[in-house]
Motif scaffolding. Structure first.
Motif, mmCIF file in Angstrom:
data_model
loop_
_atom_site.group_PDB
_atom_site.id
_atom_site.type_symbol
_atom_site.label_atom_id
_atom_site.label_comp_id
_atom_site.label_asym_id
_atom_site.label_seq_id
_atom_site.Cartn_x
_atom_site.Cartn_y
_atom_site.Cartn_z
ATOM 1 N N GLN A 229 0.651 -1.387 0.126
ATOM 2 C CA GLN A 229 -0.025 0.166 -0.189
ATOM 3 C C GLN A 229 0.777 1.306 0.366
ATOM 4 N N VAL A 230 2.314 0.958 0.347
ATOM 5 C CA VAL A 230 3.020 2.015 0.328
ATOM 6 C C VAL A 230 4.042 2.231 -1.260
ATOM 7 N N ALA A 231 4.174 1.347 -0.967
ATOM 8 C CA ALA A 231 5.416 1.180 -2.253
ATOM 9 C C ALA A 231 4.393 0.990 -3.254
ATOM 10 N N SER A 232 4.680 1.493 -4.692
ATOM 11 C CA SER A 232 4.174 1.840 -6.157
ATOM 12 C C SER A 232 5.636 1.806 -6.720
ATOM 13 N N LYS A 233 5.026 0.685 -8.382
ATOM 14 C CA LYS A 233 6.277 0.403 -8.994
ATOM 15 C C LYS A 233 7.291 1.525 -9.405
ATOM 16 N N GLY A 234 8.410 1.075 -9.332
ATOM 17 C CA GLY A 234 9.150 2.051 -9.941
ATOM 18 C C GLY A 234 9.056 3.762 -9.252
ATOM 19 N N GLY A 235 8.835 3.326 -7.568
ATOM 20 C CA GLY A 235 8.701 5.214 -6.893
ATOM 21 C C GLY A 235 9.821 4.926 -6.085
ATOM 22 N N THR A 236 9.844 6.050 -5.462
ATOM 23 C CA THR A 236 10.791 6.133 -4.304
ATOM 24 C C THR A 236 10.524 4.489 -3.215
ATOM 25 N N THR A 237 9.512 4.457 -2.361
ATOM 26 C CA THR A 237 9.444 3.663 -1.631
ATOM 27 C C THR A 237 10.143 2.188 -2.303
ATOM 28 N N GLN A 238 9.695 2.732 -3.394
ATOM 29 C CA GLN A 238 10.884 0.870 -4.227
ATOM 30 C C GLN A 238 11.543 0.988 -4.076
ATOM 31 N N ALA A 239 12.137 1.418 -4.811
ATOM 32 C CA ALA A 239 13.977 1.979 -4.925
ATOM 33 C C ALA A 239 14.410 1.669 -3.725
ATOM 34 N N GLY A 240 14.189 1.921 -1.689
ATOM 35 C CA GLY A 240 14.709 1.392 -0.856
ATOM 36 C C GLY A 240 14.175 0.042 -0.899
ATOM 37 N N LEU A 241 13.533 -0.527 -1.072
ATOM 38 C CA LEU A 241 12.792 -1.643 -0.556
ATOM 39 C C LEU A 241 13.875 -2.175 -1.615
#
Length: 276
Positions: A229-241
Motif C-alpha cells: 500500500q505504501v510502495a508503487s512500482k518504480g517509485g521512491t519506496t520501491q527503490a529503497g525496498l
C-alpha cells in the motif's frame, strides 16, 4: 477505574531489582499492588517508598523470611549462590517466578524442589508502560489465574505449553526492544548523514516507527500487504525496498542477530548450572 492488583494477595519478594524487574514492579505498583506486600533484596536497587529493602538474603531471612511469591531478577550467573540461601525458605505455598535468561524450568525445579510451582517468565522493557510482551511457562501446581493477574498489567501474555522455545523467545521479545531501538537509532543516523538535523531525524524516525507499528497492530493486515500500500512500482519506496531486499540480506542479518542472542542465553544457562 479500579486498579487490577488492588486485591492481589500474598507477599512478594524480588531477588534482584534491576531494569527489567524494576519495570515490572513499578507497573505492579501503578496497578495497585500494596508496597507493604513487597520486599526487595538487592544492595543496588533504587529505593521505593513503602517497600522493605534488604542488602542480602540473609538480612531478609533474619527479619522476614516469608513470601508466597518470589521472583528471581538477578543475573543468571548468581543463581547458585542465591539458591543456596533461598531454597530452604521456599515453601510449598511459594510460587517461584524467574525472569533469568537461559535458566530452564528444570533448572529451577532442581534448585527449588519444594516450591508450589516454578514459573518462567520472559517479559520485555515495554512492560514499564503496560505495552510489553510476557511469555510464560510453568511446572507444578501454579495458580494460573493469579499468575495471569500479575502479567496482564504488563501487556500481552503468551502462555507456552513448555519452555522448550524460551531461549529463542528471550532473544525475540526480551532482547527485541533493544534491537528495535538500535534500528530507530540507525534510521535516524542515516537521515542525519543525508542532511537532516540530529533532532529532526530522531523525531521523524521515532514517529515513523511508532506510527507504522500502531497501524500494523490495528489493521489486522500482514506486513507485506501494508508494504504494497505504501510502495508503487518504480517509485521512491520501491527503490529503497530494492536495497533492503537484495539477496535476502535483511532477513539474514536479523537471523544472525537472534541466533547470537539465543546462543548467549544458552551459554548463560550453562554458567548458571556450574558449567564452563
Amino acid at each position: 477505574m479500579a486498579k487490577t492488583l488492588q486485591k492481589f494477595s500474598g507477599r512478594v519478594l524480588l531477588v534482584g531489582c534491576g531494569n527489567m524487574a524494576g519495570a515490572m514492579l513499578d507497573r505492579w505498583l501503578a496497578e495497585g499492588l500494596d508496597p507493604a506486600q513487597v520486599a526487595i533484596v538487592d544492595p543496588f536497587a533504587v529505593p521505593r517508598e513503602g517497600i522493605a529493602h534488604f542488602a542480602s538474603l540473609a538480612d531478609w531471612i533474619g527479619q522476614d523470611g516469608g513470601a508466597e511469591w518470589v521472583m528471581l531478577g538477578m543475573k543468571p550467573q548468581q543463581l547458585g549462590d542465591v539458591a543456596s540461601d533461598l531454597a530452604p525458605v521456599v515453601r510449598g505455598d511459594t510460587h517461584l517466578l524467574s525472569i533469568l535468561a537461559g535458566v530452564s524450568l528444570a533448572d529451577l525445579s532442581a534448585r527449588f524442589p519444594d516450591a508450589r510451582a516454578q514459573v518462567r517468565i520472559l517479559p520485555n522493557l515495554a512492560a514499564r508502560i503496560g505495552a510489553g510482551v510476557s511469555a510464560v511457562a510453568s511446572l507444578g501446581d501454579a495458580d494460573d489465574a493469579a499468575v495471569t493477574s500479575l502479567l496482564k498489567p504488563l501487556g500481552t501474555v503468551v502462555a507456552l505449553a513448555d519452555d522448550g522455545t524460551m531461549d529463542l523467545v528471550t532473544a525475540f521479545t526480551g532482547s527485541g526492544p533493544a534491537f528495535v531501538f538500535r534500528l530507530i537509532e540507525s534510521y535516524a543516523a542515516a537521515g542525519e548523514r543525508l542532511g537532516l538535523s540530529a533532532d529532526d531525524a530522531l523525531r521523524l524516525a521515532t514517529a515513523t516507527f511508532g506510527g507504522s507499528t500502531a497501524l500494523l497492530d490495528g489493521s489486522g493486515e500482514k506486513p507485506g500487504v501494508l508494504v504494497a500500500q505504501v510502495a508503487s512500482k518504480g517509485g521512491t519506496t520501491q527503490a529503497g525496498l530494492d536495497v533492503l531486499d537484495e539477496g535476502g540480506q535483511l532477513v539474514a542479518l536479523m537471523t544472525n542477530v537472534l541466533r547470537a542472542a539465543r546462543d548467549r542465553g544458552r551459554e548463560l544457562a550453562d554458567i548458571a548450572r556450574g558449567g564452563n
